[in-house]
Each structure stands twice: as structure tokens, then as C-alpha cells.
Scaffold this active site. Structure first.
Site, PDB file in Angstrom:
ATOM      1  CG  HIS A  61     -38.093 -52.872 -18.903  1.00  0.00           C
ATOM      2  ND1 HIS A  61     -38.770 -52.248 -18.143  1.00  0.00           N
ATOM      3  CD2 HIS A  61     -37.010 -53.052 -18.726  1.00  0.00           C
ATOM      4  CE1 HIS A  61     -37.523 -51.361 -17.450  1.00  0.00           C
ATOM      5  NE2 HIS A  61     -36.554 -51.765 -18.014  1.00  0.00           N
ATOM      6  CG  HIS A  63     -33.530 -53.887 -18.041  1.00  0.00           C
ATOM      7  ND1 HIS A  63     -33.481 -52.875 -18.628  1.00  0.00           N
ATOM      8  CD2 HIS A  63     -32.946 -55.019 -18.651  1.00  0.00           C
ATOM      9  CE1 HIS A  63     -32.709 -53.168 -19.886  1.00  0.00           C
ATOM     10  NE2 HIS A  63     -32.537 -54.409 -19.885  1.00  0.00           N
ATOM     11  CG  ASP A  65     -33.877 -50.930 -12.705  1.00  0.00           C
ATOM     12  OD1 ASP A  65     -34.130 -51.736 -13.769  1.00  0.00           O
ATOM     13  OD2 ASP A  65     -33.782 -49.856 -13.119  1.00  0.00           O
ATOM     14  CG  HIS A  66     -38.008 -51.774 -14.142  1.00  0.00           C
ATOM     15  ND1 HIS A  66     -38.809 -50.654 -14.048  1.00  0.00           N
ATOM     16  CD2 HIS A  66     -36.863 -51.301 -14.422  1.00  0.00           C
ATOM     17  CE1 HIS A  66     -38.254 -49.406 -14.514  1.00  0.00           C
ATOM     18  NE2 HIS A  66     -37.030 -50.113 -14.544  1.00  0.00           N
ATOM     19  CG  HIS A 142     -35.385 -49.596 -22.339  1.00  0.00           C
ATOM     20  ND1 HIS A 142     -34.469 -48.575 -22.209  1.00  0.00           N
ATOM     21  CD2 HIS A 142     -35.204 -50.388 -21.439  1.00  0.00           C
ATOM     22  CE1 HIS A 142     -33.800 -48.772 -21.129  1.00  0.00           C
ATOM     23  NE2 HIS A 142     -34.138 -49.824 -20.613  1.00  0.00           N
ATOM     24  CG  ASP A 211     -36.622 -47.992 -17.600  1.00  0.00           C
ATOM     25  OD1 ASP A 211     -35.384 -48.636 -17.518  1.00  0.00           O
ATOM     26  OD2 ASP A 211     -37.241 -47.433 -16.786  1.00  0.00           O
ATOM     27  CG  HIS A 270     -36.228 -44.882 -14.102  1.00  0.00           C
ATOM     28  ND1 HIS A 270     -35.008 -44.968 -14.941  1.00  0.00           N
ATOM     29  CD2 HIS A 270     -36.393 -46.277 -13.555  1.00  0.00           C
ATOM     30  CE1 HIS A 270     -34.729 -46.334 -15.077  1.00  0.00           C
ATOM     31  NE2 HIS A 270     -35.343 -46.855 -14.230  1.00  0.00           N
TER      32      HIS A 270
END
Length: 303
Positions: A61, A63, A65-66, A142, A211, A270
Site C-alpha cells: 500500500h 503509506h 513507511d512502505h 487496513h 498492515d 512490523h
């Protein structure tokens, strides 16, 4: 057979001793990377892996941090004299994010092919890695569209050279038969692969979900996985309510999913930046699922 390395185990933001969560799978000298948070190319170097082997990038996805390590990773690949195409798969919702990140990379010396995944279960054969490898994506739950990934490494049946010799099949045809192809010999005979191969061998299955809430669909998706990699933000059961509100799960949730899916091994990942010592929950978690590993950055496994 696949070589797996968990490049990082952190969520939200990188720490001085914990990279952001991403996974690298190498098979036949070619690799698949899942997610690309800040500093992913540094994690590659730290764990002794080669960026040049990446053929496919899977994004769960959009976000930060990814995905925010994507420009750095692509520019590092370019500096490795790469000219070969890179495939990037991501939920279709996040196309604008991926394109925006690519904009800051300038002119890369290699092509990038983007594949938009619909928010439904979908599968494809990873020809650029191995024609026997099937990758599947499943929508998770999520706060935003997010995908989990499954890898099914099918194995060719064992080739039986003694049977090929009995049939007087020239050696130059053995490889075709082992690949599952019917052959026509110069003497007019037709040989089926089943005549010179043994029983089918069990596939290797790896499942990756992060997530997400611990939805029951994950149990079927991860069923009988040789390795199930799943997020566990916290081990404190009192944080269950707040994690549910944010679309995440606890370590205990991941262990219960692994148990219900009859997975062989579970790697947790994570972790929240506030979860400094996840290993403190080991005894509690093993009471739920015995084969849980509270992973650390650089966790490796050969299957």
C-alpha cells in the site's frame, strides 16, 4: 529453492537499529522485493544482498513507511548499470503515489513497467522469476487499500534417468521431458513426460500480510504455508482496541492466524517504534503458536 531475508522489521518510522519492514525473496538468482520504505537499499547492503537481482517489486500500500524508499532504490539500481526492466505491482488506488515518486528519479537507465492490481484476489505467473512460480494478491483490511501476497513455488516432478535409458531416449531430450513437454523422437515415437518422471512434489508456499486487521480471509490465504510472515505491532493485549481502530493487529492475533492456518512457521514483523523489546512476549506467544519467531532485521531462511 527460495532464499528469504526480512530486510527490516519496523513500522511507521526507521530506528537506528531497526529498518522498516520489507522482504526479499531470491530464487534462481532473481529476486522479488516486497515494499520499499526509507533506507531499503541501505538494508540490502547491510545484509549482504545484491540490488541487481531485483526483478519484481510488490507494494502492499502507499503509506510512507512502505514506499518512500522507492526513489533511492531506483537510483541505486541505476548506479549499478542496470538496463533490464523492473516490474512494479501495486493496488490500483496508489498509482498516483508511485508515479509521483518516480518523478523525482529523473531519467532512469532502465524501463519500469507498472502493474495496477484491482482490489480483488488475483494471481499471475512470475515468468521473469520462474515459470513454475505463482504469485497471488489478496485485499486486506487496513484503513486504506492494502494487499497481502502469496508465493507458490511449484516443483517439477523428479526426473527418472533410468526410465529414459530403458526407452532409449537420447540425453538431449531429457531436459524437455523434465520441463513437462511431450517430445517426438526421430524414430517416430512420441514420449510423454509422465513416462520418465516420478510423482509430483509438494510446492513451497510463503505468505506475507502486514498492515491489516486479523480478518478470517487470511486463514485461507495462508493455509499450510511453509512460512507465514505477518505483522505484530504490539504484544501488549491492552492495545488491542487501539490497534483495531488503526487497522493493525497484535502479535497474539498473528499467532492465532498462523495456528488456524496450520502454518509451519511464523515470522512476526512490523513492530511499533514504541515496541523496543518484542522478544519479551516470546513465552506468551509460543503458548498460542509454538513455531513463532519474533523476527529481527536480517532474519534469513532457505526453503
Amino acid at each position: 529453492m527460495p532464499e528469504i531475508c526480512l530486510l527490516g522489521t519496523g513500522g511507521m518510522l526507521p530506528l537506528k537499529d531497526r529498518f522498516l519492514t520489507s522482504l526479499f525473496i531470491e530464487h534462481n538468482g532473481r529476486g522479488i522485493l516486497i515494499d520499499c520504505g526509507e533506507g531499503t537499499q541501505v538494508a540490502f547492503a547491510k545484509h549482504g544482498l545484491k540490488l541487481s537481482k531485483i526483478q519484481t517489486l510488490l507494494i502492499t500500500h502507499g503509506h510512507a513507511d512502505h514506499v518512500t524508499g522507492l526513489p533511492g532504490l531506483l537510483l541505486s539500481l541505476g548506479n549499478c548499470s542496470r538496463t533490464e526492466n523492473l516490474d512494479i505491482y501495486f493496488p490500483e488506488k496508489w498509482e498516483y503515489v508511485i508515479k509521483s515518486l518516480l518523478c523525482v528519479c529523473g531519467c532512469l537507465p532502465f524501463p519500469v513497467t507498472m502493474h495496477k492490481l484491482p482490489e480483488i484476489c488475483t494471481s499471475w505467473i512470475a515468468e521473469n522469476i520462474d515459470p513454475m512460480l505463482e504469485i497471488s494478491a489478496m485485499p486486506l483490511q487496513h484503513k486504506v487499500p492494502c494487499m497481502g501476497y502469496k508465493f507458490l513455488f511449484r516443483k517439477k516432478p523428479e526426473f527418472l534417468p533410468e526410465e529414459a535409458k530403458k526407452l532409449n531416449i537420447p540425453v538431449q531430450y531429457w531436459k524437455q521431458l523434465h520441463a513437462g513437454n511431450q517430445i517426438h523422437l526421430p524414430d517416430g515415437r512420441e514420449i510423454l513426460p509422465e513416462q520418465v518422471t516420478g510423482k509430483s512434489r509438494k510446492s513451497i508456499k510463503i505468505t506475507y500480510t502486514t498492515d491489516t486487521l486479523p480478518i478470517p480471509e487470511i486463514i485461507h490465504f495462508a493455509k499450510h504455508s511453509d512460512l507465514f510472515i505477518c505483522e505484530g505491532m504490539y504484544g501488549d493485549i491492552e492495545k488491542k482496541s487501539s490497534m483495531n481502530e488503526k487497522g493493525h493487529m497484535l502479535m497474539q492475533d498473528a499467532c492465532q492466524l498462523a495456528k488456524n492456518a496450520n502454518a509451519k512457521k511464523l515470522w512476526l514483523t512490523h513492530y511499533s517504534p514504541a515496541e523496543k523489546f518484542p522478544e519479551q512476549y516470546q513465552e506468551i506467544l509460543k503458548n498460542i503458536f509454538e513455531h513463532v519467531i519474533i523476527s529481527q532485521d536480517g532474519e534469513k531462511l532457505s526453503l
